[in-house]
Design a protein around this motif. Structure first.
Motif, PDB file in Angstrom:
ATOM      1  N   MET A 129       0.843  -1.195   0.000  1.00 46.40           N
ATOM      2  CA  MET A 129       0.000   0.000   0.000  1.00 46.40           C
ATOM      3  C   MET A 129       0.886   1.255   0.000  1.00 46.40           C
ATOM      4  O   MET A 129       1.657   1.473   0.935  1.00 46.40           O
ATOM      5  CB  MET A 129      -0.900  -0.019   1.243  1.00 46.40           C
ATOM      6  CG  MET A 129      -1.991   1.031   1.261  1.00 46.40           C
ATOM      7  SD  MET A 129      -2.932   0.953   2.814  1.00 46.40           S
ATOM      8  CE  MET A 129      -3.560  -0.732   2.788  1.00 46.40           C
ATOM      9  N   ALA A 130       0.797   2.085  -1.047  1.00 43.60           N
ATOM     10  CA  ALA A 130       1.710   3.208  -1.221  1.00 43.60           C
ATOM     11  C   ALA A 130       0.977   4.544  -1.236  1.00 43.60           C
ATOM     12  O   ALA A 130      -0.174   4.636  -1.666  1.00 43.60           O
ATOM     13  CB  ALA A 130       2.499   3.050  -2.521  1.00 43.60           C
ATOM     14  N   GLU A 131       1.674   5.570  -0.763  1.00 43.97           N
ATOM     15  CA  GLU A 131       1.147   6.936  -0.786  1.00 43.97           C
ATOM     16  C   GLU A 131       2.298   7.921  -0.675  1.00 43.97           C
ATOM     17  O   GLU A 131       3.176   7.763   0.187  1.00 43.97           O
ATOM     18  CB  GLU A 131       0.181   7.161   0.384  1.00 43.97           C
ATOM     19  CG  GLU A 131      -0.320   8.598   0.497  1.00 43.97           C
ATOM     20  CD  GLU A 131      -1.279   8.821   1.658  1.00 43.97           C
ATOM     21  OE1 GLU A 131      -1.959   9.860   1.669  1.00 43.97           O
ATOM     22  OE2 GLU A 131      -1.336   7.958   2.558  1.00 43.97           O
ATOM     23  N   TYR A 132       2.322   8.915  -1.539  1.00 44.89           N
ATOM     24  CA  TYR A 132       3.207  10.061  -1.320  1.00 44.89           C
ATOM     25  C   TYR A 132       2.449  10.990  -0.378  1.00 44.89           C
ATOM     26  O   TYR A 132       1.593  11.764  -0.813  1.00 44.89           O
ATOM     27  CB  TYR A 132       3.552  10.763  -2.640  1.00 44.89           C
ATOM     28  CG  TYR A 132       4.986  10.559  -3.062  1.00 44.89           C
ATOM     29  CD1 TYR A 132       6.017  11.249  -2.437  1.00 44.89           C
ATOM     30  CD2 TYR A 132       5.319   9.666  -4.071  1.00 44.89           C
ATOM     31  CE1 TYR A 132       7.345  11.054  -2.813  1.00 44.89           C
ATOM     32  CE2 TYR A 132       6.631   9.461  -4.463  1.00 44.89           C
ATOM     33  CZ  TYR A 132       7.646  10.157  -3.828  1.00 44.89           C
ATOM     34  OH  TYR A 132       8.947   9.961  -4.203  1.00 44.89           O
ATOM     35  N   GLY A 133       2.722  10.884   0.910  1.00 41.63           N
ATOM     36  CA  GLY A 133       1.925  11.579   1.907  1.00 41.63           C
ATOM     37  C   GLY A 133       2.659  12.726   2.571  1.00 41.63           C
ATOM     38  O   GLY A 133       3.847  12.625   2.895  1.00 41.63           O
ATOM     39  N   ASP A 134       1.953  13.834   2.785  1.00 38.09           N
ATOM     40  CA  ASP A 134       2.517  14.975   3.511  1.00 38.09           C
ATOM     41  C   ASP A 134       2.548  14.660   5.001  1.00 38.09           C
ATOM     42  O   ASP A 134       1.563  14.195   5.573  1.00 38.09           O
ATOM     43  CB  ASP A 134       1.673  16.226   3.275  1.00 38.09           C
ATOM     44  CG  ASP A 134       1.783  16.741   1.851  1.00 38.09           C
ATOM     45  OD1 ASP A 134       2.912  16.758   1.322  1.00 38.09           O
ATOM     46  OD2 ASP A 134       0.750  17.109   1.266  1.00 38.09           O
TER      47      ASP A 134
END
Length: 285
Positions: free
Chosen positions: A109-114
């Protein structure tokens, strides 16, 4: 204007503002990572940058990580919300939103998260140490038998990215717990078992590494990936962590082939680190 970013006192210390040229680099890094992650079988999610305090109490970040978090915002009659310092608990909630069987795993599970961390004023430095960052984050939920293959896949991503970016070979540090410290939660025997798993994986993958006691995450051992800057000092660019604690805290489970409920291992990984730190490295290199 050839500048990539700037810092402004009125906006706040440690909060970089990206100029057009810098935003292009960010966008290209992110598009590249998404492409490679898609090929590697990751799915993408998107989660909010704020959450109620109870989520971090459940994960254990409160109180273990509280001094590195922004103070809470109190709303709705003493309901406290935090800016998130990491994406992990949000991803765990997504995992738990529906039942899983062993056939669903590994789930990447991937996310470019702030994320937002209250770094001490004296430790802030350009893009290298900031208070607002965007992380190439992902969490891999897997069975014990899948841990080695999943670590191998993560290490392959490191080699791919670092090779394409001409960053040279990285230094690997296996960060372990310290039996004399109360920072590390969980059973001591489980710590030793999990540390042995990571050590064996790295040995099998022929990754040269050093061991450092007392530097693990509070929930499990981690692999720190380090590069030398222009001054010859090693900086940690990103980490890969094996978590054996938090899945149980969030009641994460899957049904195995025998119909029994099992708790998955979680691998936390961020091969490209944060946009801020990675671009800092690229500028200096």
């Amino acid at each position: 204007d050839g500048r990539l970013f700037f810092l402004d006192a009125e906006v706040g210390v440690g909060l970089p503002m990206w100029m057009p040229n810098g935003a292009v680099i960010r966008d290209e890094l992110e598009a590249w990572a998404k492409e490679e992650e898609f090929k590697a079988g990751y799915v993408r999610v998107s989660t909010p940058s704020i959450t109620r305090s109870g989520l971090y109490e459940r994960s254990g970040h409160l109180p273990y990580y509280a001094e590195d978090m922004y103070p809470p915002m109190t709303v709705d009659e003493n309901d406290k919300y935090y800016l998130r310092p990491m994406n992990c608990p949000h991803h765990h909630k997504i995992f738990s939103a529906r039942p899983h069987s062993y056939r669903d795993l590994p789930l990447r599970m991937a996310e470019y998260g702030d994320t937002f961390r209250y770094e001490k004023h004296g430790s802030l430095a350009g893009l290298l140490r900031v208070r607002a960052m965007c992380m190439n984050d992902a969490h891999i939920y897997c069975t014990p038998e899948q841990v080695e293959d999943e670590f191998r896949g993560v290490i392959d991503l490191y080699k791919l990215y670092f090779g394409k970016l001409r960053l040279g070979s990285f230094q690997a540090r296996l960060s372990l717990s310290d039996s004399d410290s109360d920072k590390f939660v969980g059973d001591r025997a489980e710590w030793e078992r999990t540390e042995a798993i990571v050590r064996e994986v790295l040995t099998n993958l022929e990754v040269d590494f050093e061991e450092e006691h007392g530097e693990a995450a509070f929930y499990g051992p981690k692999l720190d990936i380090q590069l030398k800057n222009l001054l010859g000092r090693e900086e940690t660019i990103s980490t890969c962590q094996l978590d054996f604690v938090v899945a149980d805290r969030f009641d994460l489970e899957y049904i195995d082939a025998d119909g029994e409920r099992k708790t998955p291992f979680i691998i936390h990984r961020a091969p490209l680190g944060t946009h801020e730190r990675m671009i800092s490295v690229l500028i200096e290199m």
